[in-house]
Enzyme design. Structure first.
Site, PDB file in Angstrom:
ATOM      1  N   PRO A  88       0.913  -1.004  -0.021  1.00 44.78           N
ATOM      2  CA  PRO A  88       0.369   0.066   0.024  1.00 44.78           C
ATOM      3  C   PRO A  88       0.627   1.116   0.446  1.00 44.78           C
ATOM      4  O   PRO A  88       0.376   2.258   0.101  1.00 44.78           O
ATOM      5  CB  PRO A  88      -0.572  -0.487   0.935  1.00 44.78           C
ATOM      6  CG  PRO A  88      -0.174  -1.693   1.699  1.00 44.78           C
ATOM      7  CD  PRO A  88       0.157  -2.274   1.187  1.00 44.78           C
ATOM      8  N   ASP A 168      -7.242   3.534 -25.813  1.00 43.44           N
ATOM      9  CA  ASP A 168      -8.519   3.381 -24.309  1.00 43.44           C
ATOM     10  C   ASP A 168      -8.352   4.273 -23.874  1.00 43.44           C
ATOM     11  O   ASP A 168      -7.643   5.622 -24.261  1.00 43.44           O
ATOM     12  CB  ASP A 168      -8.018   1.942 -23.549  1.00 43.44           C
ATOM     13  CG  ASP A 168      -8.680   1.059 -23.912  1.00 43.44           C
ATOM     14  OD1 ASP A 168      -9.298   0.703 -25.092  1.00 43.44           O
ATOM     15  OD2 ASP A 168      -7.841  -0.479 -23.545  1.00 43.44           O
TER      16      ASP A 168
END
Ligand code: 4FD
Length: 277
Positions: A88, A168
């Site tokens: 994290p 994209d």
């Protein structure tokens, strides 16, 4: 490109990689996915991989010996790989990072942790810490799979002819425009006329307006200073007529959307007042 996961839960990786596009890419030899389990590098009867933290505190920490033995084995198998620990606290994944991995010509070793994290000393064997976003999960496997999936889409042949990762959303720097397929009328909701016009210049212009509008409302941080200026500021005096019309149209759409939103907020506020009063 080869992906090697250092993980206590290889089944989780194998399960996720055994479907759809990733499975086909493996079958075609475009990618190779494998795992090394640190538990196989323990020497005690309990095959212990974790221990309590020095200094006290909740949770367990992954012991350095089995982790580093597994990482060493992984580096032996893929000497040209980048070693990425999923945590994290790492730098956050973005499309630009994904494209960099896909283009760098190196294989990837993902180090996946569990419990409260890694013994700090393993980072001597790691090139970088990576996070997929600001939240904590039970393990690094899902984040590592996210990274692999995002990278694999950029490798030649993985998506097939019909799709292109480069076109994209995010590779264009904007959120996606709305898409529709048949039927033209679904429960009274109809496909915008312009998409059925066959006029591709008009369609492209509409899509760019929609992408800009979505980005303006949901992720304004993604807009360039120039795009912000063209939406909110004054338009340059010298501008091609067609371009001026494009931005003026977009400003109109955005103003209408803001009005609609304000009207809805007012309605919701008076409804709440009615409830409370
Ligand atoms: N946001 C992420 C990565 C791992 C994870 C773990 C320290 C916890 C979220 C090291 C603490 C690993 C992420 C496992 N959760 N959990 O990318």
């Amino acid at each position: 490109m080869k992906f090697l996961f250092v993980t206590l839960f290889p089944e989780q990786i194998e399960q996720a990689a055994g479907h759809s596009i990733l499975q086909r890419a493996q079958a075609r030899g475009l990618i190779d996915i494998s795992c090394i389990n640190p538990r196989d590098f323990t020497h005690d009867v309990h095959r212990t991989v974790d221990d309590t933290p020095f200094g006290g505190g909740a949770g367990m920490v992954l012991k350095p010996e089995p982790m580093v033995a597994a990482i060493r084995k992984a580096k032996e198998q893929l000497p040209n790989a980048r070693v990425i620990a999923m945590c994290p606290g790492g730098r956050t994944l973005k499309q630009s990072v994904v494209e960099e991995y896909a283009a760098c010509g190196q294989d990837l070793i993902f180090v996946c942790g569990h419990y409260e994290g890694f013994d700090e000393r393993i980072f001597h064997w790691v090139d970088e810490k990576l996070s997929i976003g600001d939240y904590v999960l039970t393990g690094g496997e899902l984040p590592a799979l996210v990274v692999m999936d995002a990278v694999a889409r950029f490798l030649p042949g993985v998506l097939g002819k019909l799709a292109s990762a480069e076109e994209d959303s995010f590779s264009t720097g904007l959120l996606e425009y709305p898409q529709y397929t048949r039927p033209v009328d679904f429960e009274g909701l109809t496909v915008p006329e312009v998409l059925r016009s066959g006029n591709h210049a008009l369609i492209n212009s509409w899509r760019l307006q929609e992408a800009l509008q979505a980005t303006y409302f949901i992720r304004p941080d993604l807009l360039t200073a120039e795009q912000k200026q063209l939406i909110d500021g004054r338009l340059p005096l010298k501008m091609k007529k067609s371009e001026r019309r494009f931005w003026e149209e977009l400003r109109g759409k955005i103003a209408a959307a803001k009005e609609l939103r304000a009207a809805r907020n007012a309605a919701a506020a008076s409804a709440e007042e009615g409830e409370n009063g």
